[in-house]
Design an enzyme around this catalytic site. Structure first.
Site, short mmCIF file in Angstrom:
data_model
loop_
_atom_site.label_atom_id
_atom_site.label_comp_id
_atom_site.label_asym_id
_atom_site.label_seq_id
_atom_site.Cartn_x
_atom_site.Cartn_y
_atom_site.Cartn_z
N ASP A 140 75.93 23.97 50.50
CA ASP A 140 75.44 24.71 51.68
C ASP A 140 76.35 24.50 52.89
OD1 ASP A 140 73.39 26.03 50.50
OD2 ASP A 140 71.79 24.77 51.28
N THR A 174 64.60 26.77 44.91
CA THR A 174 63.86 26.16 45.98
C THR A 174 62.41 26.50 45.72
OG1 THR A 174 65.73 26.48 47.40
CG2 THR A 174 63.61 26.32 48.50
N ARG A 202 66.00 17.32 55.39
CA ARG A 202 67.19 17.90 54.78
C ARG A 202 68.11 16.77 54.32
NH1 ARG A 202 68.99 22.54 52.44
NH2 ARG A 202 70.92 23.34 53.32
N GLY A 230 67.54 31.22 48.94
CA GLY A 230 68.82 31.07 49.63
C GLY A 230 68.88 31.99 50.83
O1 DON Z 1 68.78 25.48 52.21
C1 DON Z 1 69.12 26.56 51.76
O2 DON Z 1 69.22 27.57 52.44
C2 DON Z 1 69.39 26.67 50.26
N1 DON Z 1 69.79 25.38 49.74
C3 DON Z 1 68.16 27.19 49.58
C4 DON Z 1 68.38 27.45 48.12
C5 DON Z 1 67.37 28.35 47.53
O3 DON Z 1 66.49 28.85 48.19
C6 DON Z 1 67.50 28.66 46.10
N2 DON Z 1 66.33 29.37 45.65
N3 DON Z 1 66.17 30.27 45.01
#
Ligand code: DON
Length: 528
Positions: free
Chosen positions: A381, A339, A65, A432
């Protein structure tokens, strides 16, 4: 077998497996390849998580991360009037955390891989140099993100080489090819020190960011113990904090144990109602308890305690929705859209479940000048201030406040299931806040509703995250008459395009593998 968001990246992974690489080698090669084929989310400028299960059953989790830069502060995304600066936490140089992916891929290969890094990274270098042909969706997505890339990047890049992209155009990424070559030739230092690190720092200086050479040189990926839980007769292995995803998944699965989900029926009012009530409570807990374990005490055992999660459902009314306004984060015993996910199983039964991200599509919109890669906007985030929603509508407090070197809370949940000590399923998703709920539904689809892997992934989904207090539904996810029943029970609905993008592998009783590639994207399964 490899299931990933791009057919070319899938093919790169299958080639590595054929060449004698294990699932970990294939995962590393697929991650490098996705940075080129799918730069909207695949990355070297972002970060992620991987859960590995070796054929003998040992499991481990790698946390790569991003971290807050050393000069970050808890109020950096608040204006002089105390109001949140959403634009600044999501776009431009300040939105980027210190990238973790390159350190993560070296940690993975060096600990568990078999083939040399040169072999694993070369396909990505070749793709960057020789070009990738854009699908209609990929051309459309670059065009949509073009104004952002032009506004926030301080130098022209491969993406801005044309004013408008068409399907069938070839995207050449020579700057990225040279960055990948520096990594091939100098290892992690090819990214975290020297020319690439300088390019990032220069980009920060031009764009008003705060990442320094010290931040980059000091970045470390961290091996962590996995979180484990049980759903019926199935062992669940997932990602621990600083992601909330794995633990929320376990909380939600525990909340379903008391119900015969299969008998209640797929997407029936009773099933949807209970799942929503379980999701609502897990997200309320997220807002208060979850954050980087190096900075915040997380009552892990308490949150995963089956009695605690049973207790969370005491105010569950089988006939009526609980209002989120009345749902508070629980009191656990004090102890103790972008993501991309890919799933890989090799011939020996080793498995990798990896989710990696820039956060938003094309991250913070900053292509590092001369280095050809996009930086993340993961700083969003963090919780900018108590109760202020981030891009996914998620709120948080002190546990997820910004502090130098701290990892921002995630929802990503690369997950592996086992039954009777044997590998059963590998899965994960972007989306997300909808990541843990998408995985939750796919697990129930297979375990309780008897679907095969592809059906389970394709089936329409819904999502509830406590606040806003609405059930978000994909088109056709719940039959009209059942929606009406749920409305009469006090639920509210909002329709939404795609929820999650799950790529999964199911091991059948005879040992064969069935891939489930999500039709919501251009994902593909490949194997031999
Ligand atoms: O770490 C997380 O929860 C977010 N940064 C993930 C972002 C995400 O999955 C966007 N995708 N569609």
């Amino acid at each position: 077998m490899v299931v990933s968001a791009h057919p070319v990246a899938t093919a790169v992974g299958v080639d590595v497996l054929r060449d004698g690489g294990n699932a970990i080698d294939a995962a590393v090669a697929v991650h490098w390849a996705l940075a080129v084929t799918s730069p909207w989310a695949g990355n070297v400028g972002g970060g992620g998580f991987a859960v590995v299960r070796l054929h003998g059953g040992q499991a481990m989790a790698l946390d790569f991360r991003e971290t807050a830069p050393g000069k970050a502060s808890s109020d950096m995304f608040l204006g002089a009037d105390g109001r949140p600066l959403h634009e600044v936490s999501t776009h431009g140089a300040l939105a980027s955390g210190v990238p973790g992916s390159v350190a993560g891929l070296f940690a993975l290969r060096d600990s568990l891989g078999r083939l040399p890094m040169e072999r694993l990274i070369q396909p990505a270098i070749d793709l960057a140099r020789n070009g990738c042909v854009l699908s209609p969706l990929e051309a459309h997505e670059i065009n949509v993100c073009m104004p952002m890339l032009q506004k926030y990047s301080t130098r022209p890049s491969a993406f801005t080489a044309r004013a408008k992209w068409e399907a069938g155009d070839t995207l050449f990424q020579p700057d990225l090819a040279r960055t990948l070559e520096r990594i091939r030739d100098r290892g992690r230092d090819g990214f975290y020190r020297g020319e690439t690190a300088q390019a990032i720092v220069h980009e920060m200086e031009r764009g008003g960011g705060i990442i320094t050479t010290e931040d980059l040189a000091g970045y470390e990926a961290v091996w962590r113990p996995v979180v484990r839980g049980q759903y019926r007769d199935i062992g669940v292995i997932s990602m621990p904090p600083p992601s909330s995803g794995g633990m929320m998944l376990l909380q939600m699965l525990q909340g379903m144990e008391a119900m015969d989900v299969g008998a209640a029926g797929w997407q029936s009012p009773a099933t949807v109602h209970r799942m929503v009530e379980v999701e609502r409570r897990a997200f309320a807990d997220r807002s208060s308890f979850y954050g980087d374990p190096a900075f915040t005490h997380i009552p892990v055992e308490g949150l995963l305690d089956s009695l605690y999660n049973l207790g969370r459902m005491v105010d569950f009314n089988p006939l009526h929705a609980t209002s989120s306004a009345t749902v508070r984060p629980g009191l656990p015993p004090t102890e103790h859209e972008q993501t991309t996910h890919f799933s890989i199983v090799d011939g020996e039964g080793n498995a990798v479940s990896c989710t990696t991200t820039l956060n938003g599509m094309y991250g913070n919109g900053v292509v590092v000048g001369g280095a050809g890669f996009v930086l993340n906007n993961e700083m969003d985030d963090f919780s900018s201030a108590p109760g202020v929603p981030n891009s996914y509508g998620l709120t948080g407090g002190e546990a997820n406040a910004i502090a130098p070197g701290k990892r921002m809370l995630s929802s990503m949940a690369p997950t592996i299931l086992e039954r009777d000590g044997k590998l059963l399923m590998v899965l994960g998703s972007p989306g997300g806040s909808a990541i843990p709920t998408s995985i939750f539904q796919v697990i129930l689809n297979v375990v309780d509703h008897g679907m095969d892997m592809q059906q389970a992934v394709s089936a329409p989904r819904f999502h509830h995250q406590w606040l806003p207090d609405t059930i978000q539904v994909e088109y056709d996810a719940i039959a009209a008459q059942d929606s009406l029943k749920l409305v009469n029970m006090g639920h509210r609905f909002k329709s939404r395009r795609a929820i999650g993008r799950v790529d999964a592998i199911l091991r059948l009783p005879d040992g064969r593998l069935e891939g489930g590639a999500d039709p919501r994207g251009e994902d593909s399964a490949g194997g031999y």
